[in-house]
Design an enzyme around this catalytic site. Structure first.
Site, PDB file in Angstrom:
ATOM      1  N   GLU A  66      -3.290   6.881  -5.048  1.00  0.00           N
ATOM      2  CA  GLU A  66      -3.205   6.312  -6.400  1.00  0.00           C
ATOM      3  C   GLU A  66      -4.539   6.302  -7.122  1.00  0.00           C
ATOM      4  O   GLU A  66      -4.571   6.239  -8.365  1.00  0.00           O
ATOM      5  CB  GLU A  66      -2.633   4.894  -6.340  1.00  0.00           C
TER       6      GLU A  66
ATOM      7  N   HIS B 257      -0.540  -0.804 -10.243  1.00  0.00           N
ATOM      8  CA  HIS B 257      -1.270  -1.711  -9.347  1.00  0.00           C
ATOM      9  C   HIS B 257      -1.699  -2.981 -10.097  1.00  0.00           C
ATOM     10  O   HIS B 257      -2.867  -3.360 -10.089  1.00  0.00           O
ATOM     11  CB  HIS B 257      -2.483  -1.008  -8.729  1.00  0.00           C
TER      12      HIS B 257
ATOM     13  N   ARG C  60       0.849  -1.188   0.000  1.00  0.00           N
ATOM     14  CA  ARG C  60       0.000   0.000   0.000  1.00  0.00           C
ATOM     15  C   ARG C  60       0.890   1.245   0.000  1.00  0.00           C
ATOM     16  O   ARG C  60       1.899   1.300   0.714  1.00  0.00           O
ATOM     17  CB  ARG C  60      -0.914   0.023   1.242  1.00  0.00           C
TER      18      ARG C  60
END
Ligand code: NAD
Length: 329
Positions: free
Chosen positions: A263, A294, A234
């Site tokens: 993000e 991601h 994270r």
């Protein structure tokens, strides 16, 4: 049973069809996330599933309960989109998919470790300018020479540690929860000891009060010169200003991040470089920093498992049964 699948995406469709054919249940897909505007589509269904980054606010649980629906099955890990008190007070049970493929994230972490170690971005950039010499990167270390600190040795951290061990690296484990069976391939130690010995630091913890900003200036002051940092967990775990300084000073040999703070402003979207947060614009210019959107989880196994586990749980909970994926608080 009739199940309504919110926020369905193309990559899920073949797995949904296969699951429906196998189980005999009917799944209807809609392409928008579950919202106050479209919750009424669930009328006449027995169960719902969704995956989304937008909130599921209180009126939705009331509506679902009024349609006789008893659950929402989330096809992802992070369930902060739910209003838990509102769900529970309306007797809506919730589930997530806590583990769809830990190996997917572990394999990607390993990929990025090798990319940094072998200076691949530097060589790609040099070759793009016609430079095919060996000047872009120096002689590098081999994996058996590395000591890797895995911070957070849960599902993903364990899979990553096993891969590293199989490749000959020394693996240090930092986790408040001890698993004796991991002693076969890691050495448990404290964070400070790990930082003082590691050539690679990889984060695999959740973001919580303890891990928020864990890698701050003090943290970077303790790491070895030429350390490689990997963050597939994270964004909030690492102070991005401190990271930038450590990359520029050479304290870090390189870093690879699949996640960043805030993000959601740009990940999974088309985005002009000039519109990215300024620190991200600077970081992606560096030839020892890798940013990925991601995607560590993004394998066929992971998507198949997200679909199948969530649909299985939807049926179980709609029937009043028990699943280990139920969110209880
Ligand atoms: P997990 O719950 O199985 O393991 C997390 C581990 O971190 C646990 O063992 C826990 O004890 C440990 N931990 C908690 N606080 C800690 C601390 N302060 N110091 C050290 N260890 C600590 O979780 P997981 O499934 O392995 O996921 C790990 C992380 O990966 C999560 O943040 C998750 O969101 C992230 N993730 C990323 C992707 C991606 O595509 N990039 C995909 C899935 C998960």
């Amino acid at each position: 049973m009739k199940i309504l699948m919110y926020n369905s995406v193309d990559k899920e469709v073949s797995y949904v069809k296969a699951w429906a054919a196998k189980t005999g249940h009917e799944v209807v897909t809609v392409f928008e996330p579950l919202s106050v505007d479209n919750v009424d589509k669930a009328q006449g269904f027995d169960a719902v599933t969704t995956q989304q980054t937008t909130d599921v606010p209180a009126p939705i649980y009331q509506k679902l309960a009024s349609y006789g629906i008893k659950q929402i099955a989330l096809r992802q890990v992070g369930y902060d989109v739910f209003d838990l008190p509102a769900a529970f007070s309306n007797h809506i049970r919730l589930s997530n998919v806590a583990a769809y493929s830990p190996r997917a994230i572990a394999e990607y972490t390993l990929t990025q470790l090798f990319n940094i170690l072998r200076n691949n971005k530097k060589f790609d950039r040099a070759m793009a300018t016609g430079d095919y010499t060996w000047a872009a990167g120096g002689q590098v270390r081999e994996i058996y020479q590395l000591t890797v600190a895995v911070i957070g040795v849960g599902r993903i951290g364990t899979a990553f540690a096993q891969m590293l061990h199989a490749l000959g690296a020394k693996v240090l484990a930092v986790d408040p929860i001890y698993h004796a069976q991991n002693e076969a391939f890691v050495e448990y130690t404290t964070l400070d000891d790990a930082l003082s010995r590691a050539n690679v630091i990889s984060f695999h913890t959740p973001l919580n009060a303890e891990t928020q900003g864990l890698a701050d200036q003090d943290f970077f002051a303790k790491v070895q010169p030429e350390t490689i940092m990997l963050n597939m967990a994270r964004g909030g775990i690492v102070d991005m200003d401190a990271l930038e300084s450590a990359l520029l000073s050479g304290q870090l040999y390189g870093a690879a991040f699949d996640v960043t703070p805030n993000e959601n402003e740009f990940m999974d979207q088309k985005q002009a470089v000039a519109e990215l947060p300024e620190n991200i614009q600077r970081l992606i210019q560096l030839d020892n920093f890798y940013l990925s959107p991601h995607i560590a989880f993004y394998t066929n196994t992971a998507i198949k498992n997200m679909v199948e586990i969530a649909l299985d749980d939807a049926v179980i909970m709609a029937n009043g049964g028990h699943t280990e994926n139920e969110i209880l608080r």
